[in-house]
Design an enzyme around this catalytic site. Sequence first.
Site, PDB file in Angstrom:
ATOM      1  N   HIS A 252      46.722  26.144  21.456  1.00 27.51           N
ATOM      2  CA  HIS A 252      46.042  26.870  22.537  1.00 27.51           C
ATOM      3  C   HIS A 252      46.047  26.074  23.851  1.00 27.51           C
ATOM      4  O   HIS A 252      45.439  26.478  24.824  1.00 27.51           O
ATOM      5  CB  HIS A 252      44.600  27.150  22.092  1.00 27.51           C
ATOM      6  CG  HIS A 252      43.862  28.122  22.949  1.00 27.51           C
ATOM      7  ND1 HIS A 252      42.723  27.781  23.653  1.00 27.51           N
ATOM      8  CD2 HIS A 252      44.098  29.421  23.235  1.00 27.51           C
ATOM      9  CE1 HIS A 252      42.281  28.837  24.321  1.00 27.51           C
ATOM     10  NE2 HIS A 252      43.092  29.842  24.087  1.00 27.51           N
ATOM     11  N   LYS A 254      47.187  24.187  27.413  1.00 25.83           N
ATOM     12  CA  LYS A 254      47.965  24.489  28.618  1.00 25.83           C
ATOM     13  C   LYS A 254      48.196  23.169  29.342  1.00 25.83           C
ATOM     14  O   LYS A 254      47.270  22.601  29.930  1.00 25.83           O
ATOM     15  CB  LYS A 254      47.234  25.460  29.552  1.00 25.83           C
ATOM     16  CG  LYS A 254      47.107  26.882  28.998  1.00 25.83           C
ATOM     17  CD  LYS A 254      45.829  27.069  28.247  1.00 25.83           C
ATOM     18  CE  LYS A 254      45.701  28.484  27.707  1.00 25.83           C
ATOM     19  NZ  LYS A 254      44.597  28.586  26.731  1.00 25.83           N
ATOM     20  N   ASP A 259      57.071  14.305  36.156  1.00 26.26           N
ATOM     21  CA  ASP A 259      57.445  12.918  36.490  1.00 26.26           C
ATOM     22  C   ASP A 259      56.378  11.891  36.102  1.00 26.26           C
ATOM     23  O   ASP A 259      56.358  10.781  36.643  1.00 26.26           O
ATOM     24  CB  ASP A 259      57.772  12.790  37.980  1.00 26.26           C
ATOM     25  CG  ASP A 259      59.076  13.495  38.348  1.00 26.26           C
ATOM     26  OD1 ASP A 259      59.841  13.824  37.422  1.00 26.26           O
ATOM     27  OD2 ASP A 259      59.318  13.723  39.548  1.00 26.26           O
ATOM     28  N   HIS A 434      38.017  34.223  31.990  1.00 21.99           N
ATOM     29  CA  HIS A 434      38.834  33.492  31.020  1.00 21.99           C
ATOM     30  C   HIS A 434      38.661  31.982  31.194  1.00 21.99           C
ATOM     31  O   HIS A 434      39.191  31.188  30.419  1.00 21.99           O
ATOM     32  CB  HIS A 434      40.315  33.874  31.161  1.00 21.99           C
ATOM     33  CG  HIS A 434      41.174  33.386  30.035  1.00 21.99           C
ATOM     34  ND1 HIS A 434      42.040  32.318  30.164  1.00 21.99           N
ATOM     35  CD2 HIS A 434      41.292  33.808  28.744  1.00 21.99           C
ATOM     36  CE1 HIS A 434      42.659  32.113  29.013  1.00 21.99           C
ATOM     37  NE2 HIS A 434      42.227  33.004  28.135  1.00 21.99           N
ATOM     38  N   LYS A 436      37.154  28.214  31.106  1.00 20.83           N
ATOM     39  CA  LYS A 436      36.415  27.434  30.120  1.00 20.83           C
ATOM     40  C   LYS A 436      35.890  26.192  30.838  1.00 20.83           C
ATOM     41  O   LYS A 436      36.629  25.219  31.053  1.00 20.83           O
ATOM     42  CB  LYS A 436      37.320  27.006  28.967  1.00 20.83           C
ATOM     43  CG  LYS A 436      38.082  28.175  28.300  1.00 20.83           C
ATOM     44  CD  LYS A 436      39.464  28.314  28.858  1.00 20.83           C
ATOM     45  CE  LYS A 436      40.355  29.236  28.059  1.00 20.83           C
ATOM     46  NZ  LYS A 436      39.907  30.505  27.663  1.00 20.83           N
ATOM     47  N   ASP A 441      24.531  18.685  36.566  1.00 19.24           N
ATOM     48  CA  ASP A 441      23.808  17.725  37.415  1.00 19.24           C
ATOM     49  C   ASP A 441      24.608  17.195  38.601  1.00 19.24           C
ATOM     50  O   ASP A 441      24.335  16.088  39.088  1.00 19.24           O
ATOM     51  CB  ASP A 441      23.327  16.539  36.569  1.00 19.24           C
ATOM     52  CG  ASP A 441      22.310  16.946  35.509  1.00 19.24           C
ATOM     53  OD1 ASP A 441      21.759  18.056  35.626  1.00 19.24           O
ATOM     54  OD2 ASP A 441      22.079  16.165  34.575  1.00 19.24           O
TER      55      ASP A 441
END
Length: 516
Positions: A252, A254, A259, A434, A436, A441
Amino acid sequence: MKKLRGLLRIIFGRTTFLVLFLLIQFGVLMAGFNWLREYMIYVYGGSSLLSAVVLIYIISNDENSSIKLSWVVPILIIPVFGTLFYLFLKLQPGVKLINRRIQYLAKEVEPFLIQDPEVMEDYKSISSSEGNLARYMNRYGKFPVYKNTSVEYFPLGDDMYPKMLEELKKAEKFIFMEYFIVERGLMWNSILEVLEQKAKEGVEVRFMYDGMCSLALLPYSYPKTLRARGIKCKMFSPVKPALSSYQNNRDHRKICVIDGHTGFTGGVNLADEYINKKERFGHWKDTAVMLKGDAVASFTMMFLQLWGVTEMEKEDYGRFLVPKDYRLPEGADSTGFVMPYADSPLDGENVGEQVYLDILGHAKRYVHIMTPYLILDDVTLTALKYAAKRGVETIIIMPHIPDKLYAYLLARTYYEELLRAGVKIYEYTPGFIHAKMFISDDEKAVVGTINLDYRSLYLHFECAAYLYKNTTVLTVEEDFQATLGMCQPVTVEECRRYSPLKRFAGKALRLFAPLM
């Protein structure tokens, strides 16, 4: 005619045959169960003893209690079939072999993820309690804390996409990309065009995507298509017509690394809905970050570790590190600390959940959360309620237009309990969240791929970037407040007015929550 062709594609498509083969295997298991029932007089004692042994093993196993319950219930209701199915899934050698390979690769990359002691001392000097989290991540996740890293935050996939294209075009040595969803369209086609051009220029391009894409989004032979264009490509865990618990462990993550000095992560996949060029569930709210500098090394090693699962040749990891002569762009803000990290479902250490729990446990003023799914175990549910009960402003932003009805119905079963404890819940009225994210604080934030559900926390390979005392944290919080202005609050009264049928459906789904 067009509709007929579409129907024939569905009927004779790979997904249909995959489902058919899985159903056949499930049917064989059921047939075996029925056969045993005919001889139940002879096998009853043995099966009862086996079920008792399995139940004792499950209950004493070092695993989340909700996941244990999801197995205990079927074993008690249908002892023989439930026990055999559990043993069938748990005793497969494939999962153990893959985990052994991943652990071996983790040892190989470990020398390239050594914590800089000076950075750690600076980190601990600011907050001893934060030093505890860093020590845990060093010891059990093998991920260091870094300085000398700039962070740019993108409040939408629409904002990240042009920047990613721009950075990809600058690549001189290598490009690594790892994504859960890839679908042909404006976003992916334009990225592929750059990757193909870079491969022609001699840049090493490696691309890996999760095998679930082969069910509906990409042809099964798509890696061959990309390899013919000079791009090293593979599917992670291709979906096969075989009942296997390993096929539940999807990639899951991404990750994009360029470089060795530039990296991207967040919730944004490579498909047009993520940049609002295709509308599926109203406006698509997603987020991402771009890192430049030392911390990118962790994302590089994350990628190479999973890439190496099916590789036989030994990798020269050192050549992919941040170049020694690399300098941050002029004017880049590298204040504070950055800790990229990954979570594996096979190592028995729930790093993703522990970071979230640490934020909830140490928050003094607020914890602000965005998540598309809210399917909670007892530990996380208790931590959220306790944070609110001790006076910490705890706000969760959820989608108003869900992408999966069952997940939304399940999430709503937690709403009233959370609201009564003082947690505030809002829904994003323009469409689908979508993103996450955790922010707390004005000091710390997490942006990554890890949802507040069982699949992300226990079953998937995930990744994220933890920011501490970094000025970007304030930018993330500003976006949270702007998003909050487009949300509607959920109240206890509204929860009680919600459709009784939908409430019952959600509660029934709680039995299967660990599988969602």
